[in-house]
Motif scaffolding. Structure first.
Motif, PDB file in Angstrom:
ATOM      1  N   ASN A  44      -3.652   9.961  -6.768  1.00 47.93           N
ATOM      2  CA  ASN A  44      -2.854   9.212  -5.785  1.00 47.93           C
ATOM      3  C   ASN A  44      -2.337   7.890  -6.353  1.00 47.93           C
ATOM      4  O   ASN A  44      -2.970   7.283  -7.209  1.00 47.93           O
ATOM      5  CB  ASN A  44      -3.701   8.847  -4.565  1.00 47.93           C
ATOM      6  CG  ASN A  44      -4.193  10.068  -3.823  1.00 47.93           C
ATOM      7  OD1 ASN A  44      -3.498  11.073  -3.732  1.00 47.93           O
ATOM      8  ND2 ASN A  44      -5.406   9.996  -3.314  1.00 47.93           N
ATOM      9  N   ILE A  45      -1.207   7.481  -5.809  1.00 47.91           N
ATOM     10  CA  ILE A  45      -0.755   6.113  -6.064  1.00 47.91           C
ATOM     11  C   ILE A  45      -1.310   5.299  -4.903  1.00 47.91           C
ATOM     12  O   ILE A  45      -0.987   5.551  -3.755  1.00 47.91           O
ATOM     13  CB  ILE A  45       0.785   6.023  -6.079  1.00 47.91           C
ATOM     14  CG1 ILE A  45       1.354   7.010  -7.102  1.00 47.91           C
ATOM     15  CG2 ILE A  45       1.228   4.590  -6.406  1.00 47.91           C
ATOM     16  CD1 ILE A  45       2.850   7.178  -7.017  1.00 47.91           C
ATOM     17  N   LYS A  46      -2.186   4.373  -5.209  1.00 47.58           N
ATOM     18  CA  LYS A  46      -2.847   3.621  -4.148  1.00 47.58           C
ATOM     19  C   LYS A  46      -1.961   2.478  -3.670  1.00 47.58           C
ATOM     20  O   LYS A  46      -1.641   2.367  -2.498  1.00 47.58           O
ATOM     21  CB  LYS A  46      -4.183   3.087  -4.662  1.00 47.58           C
ATOM     22  CG  LYS A  46      -5.024   2.400  -3.596  1.00 47.58           C
ATOM     23  CD  LYS A  46      -6.261   1.778  -4.249  1.00 47.58           C
ATOM     24  CE  LYS A  46      -7.076   1.011  -3.242  1.00 47.58           C
ATOM     25  NZ  LYS A  46      -8.105   0.211  -3.933  1.00 47.58           N
ATOM     26  N   GLU A  47      -1.575   1.612  -4.591  1.00 44.23           N
ATOM     27  CA  GLU A  47      -0.776   0.450  -4.200  1.00 44.23           C
ATOM     28  C   GLU A  47      -0.015  -0.105  -5.392  1.00 44.23           C
ATOM     29  O   GLU A  47      -0.304   0.237  -6.547  1.00 44.23           O
ATOM     30  CB  GLU A  47      -1.674  -0.639  -3.604  1.00 44.23           C
ATOM     31  CG  GLU A  47      -2.705  -1.144  -4.599  1.00 44.23           C
ATOM     32  CD  GLU A  47      -3.818  -1.974  -3.971  1.00 44.23           C
ATOM     33  OE1 GLU A  47      -4.103  -1.796  -2.785  1.00 44.23           O
ATOM     34  OE2 GLU A  47      -4.389  -2.804  -4.702  1.00 44.23           O
ATOM     35  N   GLU A  86       0.843  -1.191   0.000  1.00 48.02           N
ATOM     36  CA  GLU A  86       0.000   0.000   0.000  1.00 48.02           C
ATOM     37  C   GLU A  86       0.884   1.250   0.000  1.00 48.02           C
ATOM     38  O   GLU A  86       1.814   1.358   0.792  1.00 48.02           O
ATOM     39  CB  GLU A  86      -0.899  -0.032   1.230  1.00 48.02           C
ATOM     40  CG  GLU A  86      -2.092   0.865   1.053  1.00 48.02           C
ATOM     41  CD  GLU A  86      -3.087   0.704   2.180  1.00 48.02           C
ATOM     42  OE1 GLU A  86      -3.065   1.576   3.044  1.00 48.02           O
ATOM     43  OE2 GLU A  86      -3.844  -0.289   2.174  1.00 48.02           O
ATOM     44  N   ILE A  87       0.606   2.174  -0.876  1.00 50.95           N
ATOM     45  CA  ILE A  87       1.454   3.374  -0.966  1.00 50.95           C
ATOM     46  C   ILE A  87       0.728   4.628  -0.504  1.00 50.95           C
ATOM     47  O   ILE A  87       1.276   5.423   0.233  1.00 50.95           O
ATOM     48  CB  ILE A  87       1.985   3.540  -2.413  1.00 50.95           C
ATOM     49  CG1 ILE A  87       2.801   2.286  -2.751  1.00 50.95           C
ATOM     50  CG2 ILE A  87       2.833   4.803  -2.520  1.00 50.95           C
ATOM     51  CD1 ILE A  87       3.606   2.374  -3.971  1.00 50.95           C
ATOM     52  N   LYS A  88      -0.481   4.821  -0.964  1.00 51.50           N
ATOM     53  CA  LYS A  88      -1.307   5.965  -0.542  1.00 51.50           C
ATOM     54  C   LYS A  88      -0.519   7.274  -0.535  1.00 51.50           C
ATOM     55  O   LYS A  88      -0.307   7.890   0.496  1.00 51.50           O
ATOM     56  CB  LYS A  88      -1.891   5.710   0.862  1.00 51.50           C
ATOM     57  CG  LYS A  88      -3.090   4.807   0.841  1.00 51.50           C
ATOM     58  CD  LYS A  88      -4.352   5.557   0.455  1.00 51.50           C
ATOM     59  CE  LYS A  88      -5.548   4.631   0.371  1.00 51.50           C
ATOM     60  NZ  LYS A  88      -6.620   5.225  -0.436  1.00 51.50           N
ATOM     61  N   GLN A  89      -0.079   7.653  -1.686  1.00 55.06           N
ATOM     62  CA  GLN A  89       0.727   8.869  -1.773  1.00 55.06           C
ATOM     63  C   GLN A  89       0.253   9.671  -2.981  1.00 55.06           C
ATOM     64  O   GLN A  89      -0.060   9.100  -4.018  1.00 55.06           O
ATOM     65  CB  GLN A  89       2.194   8.435  -1.945  1.00 55.06           C
ATOM     66  CG  GLN A  89       3.160   9.543  -2.235  1.00 55.06           C
ATOM     67  CD  GLN A  89       4.531   8.992  -2.611  1.00 55.06           C
ATOM     68  OE1 GLN A  89       4.987   7.991  -2.076  1.00 55.06           O
ATOM     69  NE2 GLN A  89       5.180   9.636  -3.559  1.00 55.06           N
TER      70      GLN A  89
END
Lengths: 223, 114
Positions: free
Chosen positions: B107-110, A8-11
């Motif tokens: 956004n970059i989620k995953e 997961e990155i969420k960014q």
């Protein structure tokens, strides 16, 4: 090949650019250099406005100009004739500059002996608004032939600008341009934006603009 | 091509995460994009296919995009409504005192990686 797992990155996609932009601003502050990001549609008069601005300010401030375009160096040549430092940046097909490209541009220009650096962004009302360049202030030019409804059509651009220059006011009688409506639409998007009607060709309004810019540079350098 | 710039930023961020996590291969990258973020999905696909070929880590990575619907809130009547259907003016009370509460995300989620 091992097993794939989900990370997961969420960014935000813009997070890295925003960090780069903060770093650019910190460096500018340290060196006492003010960077203005100037944006507009193609053909709104950015280069003419810049030439006039240089004329008015070059005896008071040390100026450096970065011209960003997809291709060609016609703008940089025009600016070089004004007797200030300039550099042409090519975005290689991209419609905007980001903070890292701005950093490289500033390095190429050399800012040790510059008070006011101006980045003439790629002519476009959409993409440049998305990417923080690291500038201290953002300005945009809206020219009369483009119409007074542009703040409604390109809300993001108007919402991030500190100043909106309304250029080519000398041709207002020939176009269906309502200055008061335009100001109203800008205020809807951004109540803090300063609006200055100008004509870069005749010089009308240019002194108010130059005075604003000089004041901002002084404030950045002293506070 | 604003999408190309976005793709480059995504690649840069993912490469950074990969380095921090000792990742050697990435199977997919999932983005969350707001309905009014101004990002065109089909352009993203094209830019992605072109740009990942220039990388080592993301050569075979698939791009997945999830859309977040745009919702506007009205300060006057306190109701929300679909931004794309109704725009700036509240359909409940005709007020212009409205603002976007979601739908502008990028956004970059995953990522799927090993």
């Amino acid at each position: 090949m091992g097993e794939f797992k989900v990370l997961e990155i969420k960014q935000s996609i813009f997070e890295d650019n925003d960090k780069d932009a903060e770093a650019v601003r910190a460096e500018l502050k340290e060196k006492g250099v003010f960077l203005l990001n100037l944006m507009s549609s193609p053909g709104s008069g950015k280069t003419t406005t810049l030439c006039r601005t240089i004329e008015l300010l070059k005896n008071q401030l040390r100026i450096g100009i970065m011209e960003a375009d997809i291709d060609s160096d016609v703008d940089a040549k025009t600016i070089a004739e004004q007797g200030v430092k300039s550099i042409q940046l090519h975005t290689g097909g991209m419609c905007h500059l980001d903070a890292d490209m701005t950093r490289q541009g500033l390095k190429g220009l050399g800012i040790e002996d510059v008070d006011l650096a101006i980045l003439e962004n790629v002519g476009n009302l959409v993409c440049p608004a998305e990417f923080d360049t690291g500038s201290v202030k953002n300005a945009m030019i809206l020219s009369v032939p483009e119409g007074h409804d542009k703040p409604l059509k390109y809300p993001l651009m108007f919402s991030i600008c500190d100043v909106v220059l309304i250029n080519k006011i000398d041709v207002m009688p020939y176009f269906d341009f309502d200055l008061e409506k335009c100001k109203e639409y800008i205020a809807m998007r951004n109540p803090n934006a300063k609006v200055i009607p100008i004509c870069a060709r005749t010089g009308e309004g240019m002194e108010e603009w130059a005075a604003w810019l000089k004041e901002e540079v002084n404030e950045w350098q002293t506070n | 091509m604003h999408e190309l710039g976005i793709v480059f930023h995504v690649i840069k961020s993912v490469e950074k995460v990969a380095k921090e996590n000792d990742i050697t291969e990435i199977a997919s990258v999932t983005l969350e994009l707001g309905q009014v973020s101004g990002v065109v999905f089909s352009y993203m696909e094209d830019c992605w296919k072109w740009a990942v070929k220039k990388t080592e880590l993301l050569q075979n990575a698939e791009l997945r995009m999830e859309e977040i619907p745009a919702v506007t809130y009205c300060e006057e009547c306190g109701k929300t409504y679909g931004t794309v259907e109704h725009g700036k003016i509240c359909p409940h009370c005709q007020s212009e005192k409205t603002y976007l509460i979601q739908g502008n995300e990028a956004n970059i989620k995953e990522i799927e990686a090993c």
